[in-house]
Scaffold this motif. Structure first.
Motif, PDB file in Angstrom:
ATOM      1  N   ILE A  64      35.970  -6.983  -1.830  1.00 27.32           N
ATOM      2  CA  ILE A  64      35.456  -8.035  -0.970  1.00 27.32           C
ATOM      3  C   ILE A  64      34.823  -7.342   0.229  1.00 27.32           C
ATOM      4  N   ASN A  65      33.483  -7.330   0.288  1.00 25.03           N
ATOM      5  CA  ASN A  65      32.759  -6.654   1.354  1.00 25.03           C
ATOM      6  C   ASN A  65      31.796  -7.640   1.987  1.00 25.03           C
ATOM      7  N   THR A  66      32.121  -8.099   3.158  1.00 25.34           N
ATOM      8  CA  THR A  66      31.262  -9.051   3.842  1.00 25.34           C
ATOM      9  C   THR A  66      31.586  -9.100   5.321  1.00 25.34           C
ATOM     10  N   ASP A  67      30.542  -9.218   6.125  1.00 26.03           N
ATOM     11  CA  ASP A  67      30.684  -9.420   7.563  1.00 26.03           C
ATOM     12  C   ASP A  67      31.553  -8.355   8.219  1.00 26.03           C
ATOM     13  N   GLY A  68      31.455  -7.125   7.717  1.00 21.81           N
ATOM     14  CA  GLY A  68      32.225  -6.032   8.297  1.00 21.81           C
ATOM     15  C   GLY A  68      33.624  -5.885   7.744  1.00 21.81           C
ATOM     16  N   PHE A  69      34.040  -6.803   6.882  1.00 17.34           N
ATOM     17  CA  PHE A  69      35.360  -6.723   6.266  1.00 17.34           C
ATOM     18  C   PHE A  69      35.248  -6.046   4.902  1.00 17.34           C
ATOM     19  N   ALA A  70      36.178  -5.155   4.602  1.00 14.31           N
ATOM     20  CA  ALA A  70      36.245  -4.507   3.289  1.00 14.31           C
ATOM     21  C   ALA A  70      37.672  -4.615   2.789  1.00 14.31           C
ATOM     22  N   LEU A  71      37.851  -5.471   1.754  1.00 19.33           N
ATOM     23  CA  LEU A  71      39.161  -5.693   1.162  1.00 19.33           C
ATOM     24  C   LEU A  71      39.104  -5.371  -0.312  1.00 19.33           C
ATOM     25  N   ARG A  72      40.261  -5.115  -0.881  1.00 18.66           N
ATOM     26  CA  ARG A  72      40.413  -4.973  -2.330  1.00 18.66           C
ATOM     27  C   ARG A  72      41.549  -5.891  -2.772  1.00 18.66           C
ATOM     28  N   VAL A  73      41.231  -6.775  -3.734  1.00 20.06           N
ATOM     29  CA  VAL A  73      42.184  -7.777  -4.199  1.00 20.06           C
ATOM     30  C   VAL A  73      42.384  -7.595  -5.697  1.00 20.06           C
ATOM     31  N   ALA A  74      43.633  -7.746  -6.165  1.00 23.76           N
ATOM     32  CA  ALA A  74      43.920  -7.551  -7.586  1.00 23.76           C
ATOM     33  C   ALA A  74      45.052  -8.459  -8.027  1.00 23.76           C
ATOM     34  N   ALA A  98      51.919 -15.241 -10.507  1.00 24.83           N
ATOM     35  CA  ALA A  98      51.061 -14.062 -10.622  1.00 24.83           C
ATOM     36  C   ALA A  98      51.459 -13.068  -9.543  1.00 24.83           C
ATOM     37  N   GLU A  99      51.541 -11.811  -9.928  1.00 22.42           N
ATOM     38  CA  GLU A  99      51.801 -10.755  -8.966  1.00 22.42           C
ATOM     39  C   GLU A  99      50.456 -10.243  -8.471  1.00 22.42           C
ATOM     40  N   VAL A 100      50.202 -10.359  -7.175  1.00 25.26           N
ATOM     41  CA  VAL A 100      48.898 -10.028  -6.608  1.00 25.26           C
ATOM     42  C   VAL A 100      49.053  -8.998  -5.503  1.00 25.26           C
ATOM     43  N   ARG A 101      47.910  -8.379  -5.157  1.00 24.96           N
ATOM     44  CA  ARG A 101      47.916  -7.380  -4.085  1.00 24.96           C
ATOM     45  C   ARG A 101      46.604  -7.468  -3.321  1.00 24.96           C
ATOM     46  N   THR A 102      46.700  -7.336  -2.008  1.00 29.07           N
ATOM     47  CA  THR A 102      45.533  -7.294  -1.136  1.00 29.07           C
ATOM     48  C   THR A 102      45.634  -6.061  -0.252  1.00 29.07           C
ATOM     49  N   CYS A 103      44.545  -5.279  -0.216  1.00 28.38           N
ATOM     50  CA  CYS A 103      44.470  -4.090   0.632  1.00 28.38           C
ATOM     51  C   CYS A 103      43.323  -4.268   1.616  1.00 28.38           C
ATOM     52  N   VAL A 104      43.543  -3.890   2.856  1.00 29.14           N
ATOM     53  CA  VAL A 104      42.521  -3.996   3.896  1.00 29.14           C
ATOM     54  C   VAL A 104      42.043  -2.591   4.226  1.00 29.14           C
ATOM     55  N   ASP A 105      40.760  -2.316   3.921  1.00 28.36           N
ATOM     56  CA  ASP A 105      40.191  -1.001   4.207  1.00 28.36           C
ATOM     57  C   ASP A 105      39.553  -0.949   5.595  1.00 28.36           C
ATOM     58  N   THR A 106      38.743  -1.944   5.910  1.00 30.73           N
ATOM     59  CA  THR A 106      38.149  -2.036   7.246  1.00 30.73           C
ATOM     60  C   THR A 106      38.109  -3.504   7.641  1.00 30.73           C
ATOM     61  N   ALA A 107      38.154  -3.757   8.958  1.00 22.63           N
ATOM     62  CA  ALA A 107      38.105  -5.133   9.439  1.00 22.63           C
ATOM     63  C   ALA A 107      37.794  -5.131  10.932  1.00 22.63           C
ATOM     64  N   PRO A 108      36.770  -5.881  11.358  1.00 23.70           N
ATOM     65  CA  PRO A 108      36.472  -5.970  12.789  1.00 23.70           C
ATOM     66  C   PRO A 108      37.473  -6.840  13.537  1.00 23.70           C
ATOM     67  N   LYS A 109      38.191  -7.693  12.825  1.00 28.51           N
ATOM     68  CA  LYS A 109      39.207  -8.551  13.420  1.00 28.51           C
ATOM     69  C   LYS A 109      40.445  -8.500  12.529  1.00 28.51           C
TER      70      LYS A 109
END
Length: 306
Positions: A64-74, A98-109
């Protein structure tokens, strides 16, 4: 304002806020994460549809790459019959998870996560949002059900739970924080999850303490007058002074070692009364203590004999 991956409480407001932050830079090139829907044309004679994006396999990360945010969701795993011991959903049916995971790589907020962006989809395209309630019987670890922050560089993993109508066959799990950002995973052939049941602590068995039953030797008094008190005969109190019944001479009870025990032995003439530790002359041989024990002069000092 914090950047929130949707929200279960106030879902409409959260989705709107997320749309502002994500959709502002979303575009048609995000084909790996955006699910396109059928859009009718303005003509009455023809319509154009866009292909459904490819389903992601379990374990695959959707960037997920938008508006300065970079996430990875699985989606890591899926359980079509989760929490069988929990109370049934309020509207009936059963639970899936469902077993899910969210990782935050970059974020302006700051980024917060919760259950709201997730839904289960059945083979007839019926969608089931996440549960509004949680029970102790739900699988663990539990993904944050309420909005919780995730720092840049961190990941959060856990189970989200869906109430599903009995008879429905769930084959997809969908992530949609807003209309412009979606990702869908194929769970039709998901292997059953492996749960590690909690273990009950086992109390260590008490270790029996084996006490030393060997009795310490009990000091016995010297035989009374008229008893068998003679050189070579056993005695019971080392350093005790006795009189040989055969000769009338003074004898001393001496410990002869583990194999010999206490035995009456001959002694030099016993002279005077002295205390252990008092000085003596090398010519003095044997004396007695005030309580009647034999002592010897060794290197100028009175001490108990061998």
């Amino acid at each position: 304002m914090n950047w929130t991956v949707a929200g279960r409480v106030g879902a409409a407001a959260a989705a709107a806020a997320l749309t502002v932050s994500i959709a502002a830079c979303g575009n048609s090139n995000d084909s790996t994460t955006a699910e396109q829907t059928e859009t009718p044309t303005s003509t009455a004679t023809a319509s154009t549809t866009t292909a459904r994006p490819e389903l992601l396999p379990l374990g695959a990360e959707a960037p997920i790459n938008t508006d300065g945010f970079a996430l990875r969701v699985a989606v890591l795993s899926f359980d079509p019959a989760a929490a069988p011991d929990a109370p049934a959903p309020p509207g009936g049916g059963h639970w899936t998870a469902a077993e899910v995971r969210t990782c935050v790589d970059t974020a302006p907020k700051q980024v917060t996560v919760n259950w709201s962006p997730w839904s289960a989809v059945d083979t007839t395209d019926g969608r089931y949002p996440t549960s509004d309630v949680t029970y102790n019987q739900f699988p663990l670890p539990e993904y944050p059900i309420g909005s919780e922050p995730v720092n840049v560089g961190d990941c959060v993993r856990g189970w989200v739970v869906f109430p599903v109508t009995d008879g429905a066959v769930i084959n997809r799990v969908r992530y949609a924080p807003n209309n412009s950002v979606t990702a869908t995973w194929n769970v039709a052939d998901a292997p059953p999850p492996t749960y590690i049941p909690p273990t009950t602590p086992v109390e260590p068995e008490p270790t029996s303490v084996v006490e030393d039953t060997a009795e310490a030797p009990v000091e016995q008094p010297a035989p009374a007058s008229g008893g068998v008190t003679a050189v070579g005969q056993p005695c019971s109190s080392p350093s005790s002074i006795g009189v040989d019944v055969n000769t009338g001479d003074n004898i001393v009870c001496v410990f002869m070692g583990a194999g010999g025990g206490n035995v009456w032995v001959q002694t030099a003439p016993i002279v005077g009364v002295n205390n252990v530790g008092d000085p003596c002359n090398d010519g003095d041989n044997v004396s007695r203590t005030p309580d009647g024990k034999a002592i010897m002069c060794v290197q100028g000092e009175w001490m108990y004999g061998p």
